[in-house]
Design a protein around this motif. Structure first.
Motif, PDB file in Angstrom:
ATOM      1  N   UNK A  94      -5.327 -10.387   7.815  1.00 19.80           N
ATOM      2  CA  UNK A  94      -4.827  -9.744   9.028  1.00 19.80           C
ATOM      3  C   UNK A  94      -4.707  -8.240   8.828  1.00 19.80           C
ATOM      4  N   UNK A  95      -4.241  -7.829   7.652  1.00 20.21           N
ATOM      5  CA  UNK A  95      -4.130  -6.399   7.377  1.00 20.21           C
ATOM      6  C   UNK A  95      -5.499  -5.733   7.445  1.00 20.21           C
ATOM      7  N   UNK A  96      -6.514  -6.393   6.908  1.00 18.85           N
ATOM      8  CA  UNK A  96      -7.871  -5.838   6.975  1.00 18.85           C
ATOM      9  C   UNK A  96      -8.331  -5.724   8.418  1.00 18.85           C
ATOM     10  N   UNK A  97      -7.971  -6.708   9.233  1.00 19.72           N
ATOM     11  CA  UNK A  97      -8.343  -6.678  10.650  1.00 19.72           C
ATOM     12  C   UNK A  97      -7.732  -5.460  11.346  1.00 19.72           C
ATOM     13  N   UNK A  98      -6.507  -5.075  10.923  1.00 19.09           N
ATOM     14  CA  UNK A  98      -5.843  -3.917  11.509  1.00 19.09           C
ATOM     15  C   UNK A  98      -6.137  -2.629  10.740  1.00 19.09           C
ATOM     16  N   UNK A 149       1.288  -1.822   3.976  1.00 15.32           N
ATOM     17  CA  UNK A 149       1.607  -1.087   5.210  1.00 15.32           C
ATOM     18  C   UNK A 149       1.952  -2.048   6.337  1.00 15.32           C
ATOM     19  N   UNK A 150       1.180  -3.141   6.452  1.00 16.01           N
ATOM     20  CA  UNK A 150       1.462  -4.111   7.511  1.00 16.01           C
ATOM     21  C   UNK A 150       2.837  -4.740   7.307  1.00 16.01           C
ATOM     22  N   UNK A 151       3.172  -5.074   6.072  1.00 13.23           N
ATOM     23  CA  UNK A 151       4.507  -5.617   5.785  1.00 13.23           C
ATOM     24  C   UNK A 151       5.591  -4.643   6.223  1.00 13.23           C
ATOM     25  N   UNK A 152       5.381  -3.364   5.919  1.00  7.43           N
ATOM     26  CA  UNK A 152       6.374  -2.360   6.262  1.00  7.43           C
ATOM     27  C   UNK A 152       6.528  -2.221   7.777  1.00  7.43           C
TER      28      UNK A 152
END
Length: 368
Positions: free
Chosen positions: A280-284, A290-293
């Protein structure tokens, strides 16, 4: 969490806006085939003249309706191949320029992989080096029933047509890939659908062979093909274009608004098993950290969002289908029925069988 307005839901479902120029070219192609292109716009929030502006954007959800109508009118005419002919490199803006000026074919494909979602947010490319071949697999991020094969065929045809026009002939010959009669030697495009009736009419005009009935949508390149120079290679110009693409991408991400709602809507459109945090992070286009944060700033976690989506999906399947509990568990991505049973009891306080026997709980949550 309060339900967002219909306009907000519609925007978040699209995640990004699609450049209007693509719909304009699609409408023009449908019209040249003798169909009434005015029917494509019925009930939508934009008119033909609004797609003329270079910065015009439309919701992905509207674009899907538009493309569905175009396919119904002209799909059997070979619309995908005809459209690919019209999608010249300049139409793709900074992404096209980044690919055009890349030092090599591999660099051009990497630019497309990284920034494709700026132009087609429901599609992604995954590149895999097998040692002998570079496999470039096309994936759909959302369910687009009836359109996926049209989109895959169009994207693949566009990429190989541009490659045939833009690779340096001398460089190709030096690496053992002599381009003759507009063909890219050793390259194939594979699609999982049956061969369409219109394909034989286009086969001789295409730079590669399209093979149908394959296991997945992918293009196959010899690994050395990636080292062929581009005809207009300019490393500095390509880096500038990639920087601009990166700026556009980060701007689009910020303009999505609610990151939790964006992820939730994406997961709702994704069949199980649901993607990992890293995927999901790669998708964004951000790191997993960073996504967790960003999610922590909203007082939630990726796991909580996933569980909310799984809970809602499980309740809907138990409520509205006759699927067995083991079939539902498998559809949701649980390899072990006991794991699903524990999760469902944690979510609802009941076992799945008790829920089905006793009647449904109140309406599922709208989000974490």
């Amino acid at each position: 969490m309060a339900k967002p307005s219909p306009d907000k839901e519609r925007q978040m479902l699209g995640l990004f806006l699609l450049p209007g120029v693509y719909l304009r070219v699609l409408a023009d192609t449908v019209k040249r085939l003798g169909h009434d292109d005015r029917r494509l716009y019925e009930g939508l929030s934009f008119a033909p003249d609004e797609l003329q502006a270079a910065d015009s954007r439309v919701f992905v959800t509207d674009a899907i309706i538009f493309a569905d109508r175009a396919m119904a009118m002209a799909g059997k005419d070979g619309l995908s191949f005809l459209l690919a002919r019209e999608l010249r490199v300049t139409i793709h803006g900074t992404l096209g320029f980044a690919a055009l000026t890349s030092p090599t074919v591999g660099g051009a494909l990497d630019s497309v992989r990284r920034y494709l979602q700026l132009r087609a947010p429901f599609l992604s490319l995954v590149m895999r080096d097998t040692g002998e071949h570079m496999l470039v697999q096309l994936r759909s991020e959302f369910e687009v029933p009836g359109l996926y094969h049209f989109l895959a065929e169009t994207v693949m045809a566009t990429l190989v047509m541009l490659a045939e026009q833009l690779v340096d002939r001398d460089s190709a010959s030096e690496l053992g890939f002599t381009l003759e009669n507009g063909k890219l030697p050793g390259v194939t495009a594979r699609l999982s659908c049956p061969e369409p009736a219109y394909y034989p009419r286009f086969a001789a005009q295409l730079p590669v062979s399209f093979e149908y009935g394959a296991e997945a949508e992918m293009m196959v390149f010899p690994v050395k093909f990636m080292d062929i120079r581009m005809r207009l290679a300019d490393a500095d110009a390509s880096e500038m274009a990639r920087s601009q693409c990166e700026f556009e991408l980060q701007k689009a991400l910020k303009e999505q608004g609610d990151i939790v709602l964006a992820i939730r809507n994406m997961l709702q459109l994704t069949p199980g098993p649901l993607p990992s945090l890293d995927v999901m992070a790669e998708r964004f286009c951000v790191s997993s950290r960073t996504l967790k944060r960003r999610l922590a700033d909203r007082d939630t976690t990726y796991r909580e969002i996933v569980e909310s989506v799984l809970k809602n999906r499980a309740i809907q399947l138990l409520r509205y289908t006759n699927q067995s509990i083991s079939e539902i568990a498998y559809e949701l991505g649980y390899a072990d029925l006991s794991n699903f049973s524990r999760a469902f009891r944690k979510w609802t306080g009941k076992s799945a069988s008790e829920f089905r026997e006793d009647g449904p709980d109140p309406a599922p949550e709208l989000g974490p």
